[in-house]
Every structure is written in C-alpha cells, then in structure tokens.
Design a protein around this motif. Structure first.
Motif, PDB file in Angstrom:
ATOM      1  N   LYS A   1       0.825  -1.208   0.000  1.00 55.65           N
ATOM      2  CA  LYS A   1       0.000   0.000   0.000  1.00 55.65           C
ATOM      3  C   LYS A   1       0.866   1.267   0.000  1.00 55.65           C
ATOM      4  N   LYS A   2       0.399   2.266  -0.716  1.00 62.85           N
ATOM      5  CA  LYS A   2       1.068   3.559  -0.716  1.00 62.85           C
ATOM      6  C   LYS A   2       0.721   4.307   0.569  1.00 62.85           C
TER       7      LYS A   2
ATOM      8  N   VAL B   1      -9.664  -4.433  -0.120  1.00 59.05           N
ATOM      9  CA  VAL B   1      -9.297  -3.556  -1.239  1.00 59.05           C
ATOM     10  C   VAL B   1     -10.409  -2.533  -1.448  1.00 59.05           C
ATOM     11  N   GLY B   2     -10.031  -1.311  -1.849  1.00 56.54           N
ATOM     12  CA  GLY B   2     -11.019  -0.268  -2.096  1.00 56.54           C
ATOM     13  C   GLY B   2     -11.265   0.630  -0.907  1.00 56.54           C
TER      14      GLY B   2
ATOM     15  N   ILE C   1       5.414   0.996  16.405  1.00 52.98           N
ATOM     16  CA  ILE C   1       5.339  -0.082  15.417  1.00 52.98           C
ATOM     17  C   ILE C   1       6.062   0.334  14.138  1.00 52.98           C
ATOM     18  N   ILE C   2       6.360  -0.661  13.301  1.00 51.74           N
ATOM     19  CA  ILE C   2       6.828  -0.429  11.943  1.00 51.74           C
ATOM     20  C   ILE C   2       5.772  -1.001  11.005  1.00 51.74           C
ATOM     21  N   VAL C   3       5.351  -0.200  10.023  1.00 56.21           N
ATOM     22  CA  VAL C   3       4.316  -0.612   9.076  1.00 56.21           C
ATOM     23  C   VAL C   3       4.970  -0.989   7.748  1.00 56.21           C
ATOM     24  N   ASP C   4       4.718  -2.207   7.307  1.00 59.30           N
ATOM     25  CA  ASP C   4       5.221  -2.711   6.018  1.00 59.30           C
ATOM     26  C   ASP C   4       6.735  -2.572   5.886  1.00 59.30           C
TER      27      ASP C   4
ATOM     28  N   SER D   1      -5.299   0.635  -2.382  1.00 57.15           N
ATOM     29  CA  SER D   1      -4.843  -0.460  -3.235  1.00 57.15           C
ATOM     30  C   SER D   1      -4.668  -1.708  -2.386  1.00 57.15           C
ATOM     31  N   GLU D   2      -3.969  -2.687  -2.840  1.00 58.12           N
ATOM     32  CA  GLU D   2      -3.753  -3.978  -2.195  1.00 58.12           C
ATOM     33  C   GLU D   2      -4.326  -4.114  -0.784  1.00 58.12           C
TER      34      GLU D   2
END
Length: 291
Positions: free
Chosen positions: A2-3, A200-201, A213-216, A232-233
C-alpha cells in the motif's frame, strides 16, 4: 504494498468541558477525508485525575445529528445519558456506540465511582458518518461490554485483535453498523510481527495509542501518530518495536457531500440550517434529570 498517503502527529490538545483533555487526530475538514466514512477521532488522555467530591467532571448537555459517536474506554469510567432515556457507565474495555441520526441530546461525564477514587482516564471518541437516507433514522444506543467484543489471538503470539465492528477472518464485530466498516483494536507484543488482511477499495487508518510499530517494514510510528494508507492492495504487515496499542479503521466510502457545523454533520448547508432550527425549537427532546 500500500502507498502511504501521510503520517500525522497529534496536534496540540484542548479541553472538552472540564473532564476530557483531547487531541483531534483527524477530522473531515483535513486529512480525515481519506478515511471516509470516519469523520473525526479525538484521543482523550491518558490523564490522571485526583479523587474529588465536587460536581462530576465532564461535558454538559449538547446535541448531535447526522452521524454516530463511538467511545472506546481503555482506562477510567465515563457515564452517559441522552434524550432517548438510555445511559449508563462504560469502563475499561467497554465501547459506547451512539447513533445521533435525526437528532439526540446527550451528556458525558466521569462516573460517580471514578470521581471518588480518581485515576487515569484514557479513551478515544470516533465519529462515523451516516448515508443521507439514514440521517433521518431514529437515534439509538449500543453499549458493548468488554466481554461481548470478540477478542482474537493473533498468530505467533503477536498479540490480540478485538473486533469492535466489522469482521476479522469471519469473526463478526459486536456493533451494528449502517454501512460496511471495520474498527479493530489491536494489542501488539514487542518484537512480534503480524500480517493483516484488509479490504481492497478502502483507505486504512492506523492510530498509535501506545508504544511503537513499523508498518510494512518502512514506516516507523510512535505513540500519538496516525498513518493513512491508500486503497490499493489488501495486506499490511505490522511489527511491534514496543508493546503497542493500535486502532485500525477502514470502511466503504460514502460517496455523498459532507457539510458540517459544530455538532451536526449533514449533506448540505440547508440541512445544517434545519438541524439548528430543530434543535432551537426543542425537537431533539430532553434529558431526564440524573444527578
């Protein structure tokens, strides 16, 4: 992956009444527009209050129309009464889901027991929009006790996830909602990583209420910060670098105009004028004397 739309720090706090020192993490007038159908989130506390025999601290009678308020208490006790005759005390782990819809008066204050003992108040209040067709519905009230909220153990001892609303892997949330949305309350254990399947969406909002925390694997977040991810995703990965308390918000957007004025959120300026006129003419009812 995800962006990242943005990472935002809690703004300077302010008082609501004399009982709730809050920071508004987002609202529909700023970056909160990405989190439609969520309109606003106030973080109250954590704040220590001494014992008192004075009048209960809080915020007095005030109106709402056009949306729902969701109060999640982590520590302390908050009492509520409204013009439908409903009310009660919500304590640690409890959630109050109030539907203002066509119009309600309510008041929120520290419970009698909390006033006597004092202690730490830590809570959030979330505003959830209603579609135009439901803004004229009858007001309502859901008291979700801690024991009634599904609490799911995450894989690999990563922590737990409470499904306040929506669903998580088939576990249905405790709250009735007018539109599809997820409100997940995550307790994450230091040093552990968990992947979450989201829909999604939908944009995703993560509010860090405690810890870090750390995201992605790329965004470091600390207490008092909000990250918004694009629609997205569907997968996100959370790594707790300290024991963490995180609120995840996602929902199907309501594709309608949002026009707000103080305690009213409607679809047009005429709707706002009507709400003010109805409130001033007493159409929101009255609150019975409680204390």
């Amino acid at each position: 992956m995800k962006k990242i739309i943005g990472i935002y720090q809690a703004p300077r706090g302010h008082w609501v009444g004399d009982g709730f020192p809050v920071s508004s993490m987002f609202s529909y007038s700023n970056h909160g527009k990405y989190l439609n159908p969520f309109l606003l989130l106030d973080r109250a506390g954590p704040t220590d209050f001494p014992p008192s025999t004075e009048k209960n601290r809080g915020v007095g009678e005030h109106p709402h129309r056009g949306f729902e308020t969701v109060t999640i208490v982590y520590s302390g006790e908050v009492a509520h009464h409204d013009s439908t005759g409903k009310g009660g005390v919500i304590g640690s782990g409890d959630v109050q889901w109030m539907t203002a819809a066509s119009g309600i008066l309510h008041q929120e204050y520290h419970s009698d027991d909390f006033m006597k003992t004092g202690g730490t108040l830590d809570m959030v209040q979330l505003w959830v929009n209603l579609p135009a067709k439901d803004k004229s519905a009858s007001p309502g009230y859901q008291l979700l006790k801690s024991n009634d909220i599904p609490n799911i153990a995450l894989p690999n001892e990563a922590g737990t996830l409470r499904v306040i609303a929506g669903d998580y892997l088939g576990h249905q949330g405790a709250a009735h909602t007018f539109t599809p949305l997820d409100v997940w309350d995550l307790q994450l254990n230091k040093g552990k990583t968990v992947g979450l399947q989201t829909k999604v969406g939908r944009h995703i909002g993560l509010v860090i209420l405690r810890g870090s925390i750390i995201v992605d694997g790329r965004a470091n977040l600390n207490e008092g910060e909000l990250i918004i991810l694009d629609d997205s995703e569907s997968n996100i990965i959370l790594e707790a670098t300290d024991d963490a308390l995180v609120l995840l918000l996602s929902g199907d957007p309501i594709d309608e105009p949002v026009v707000g004025h103080g305690p009213f959120v409607m679809n047009s300026h005429q709707d706002i004028k009507d709400a003010i006129d109805d409130f001033n003419s007493g159409k929101f009812g009255r609150i019975a004397e409680t204390h």
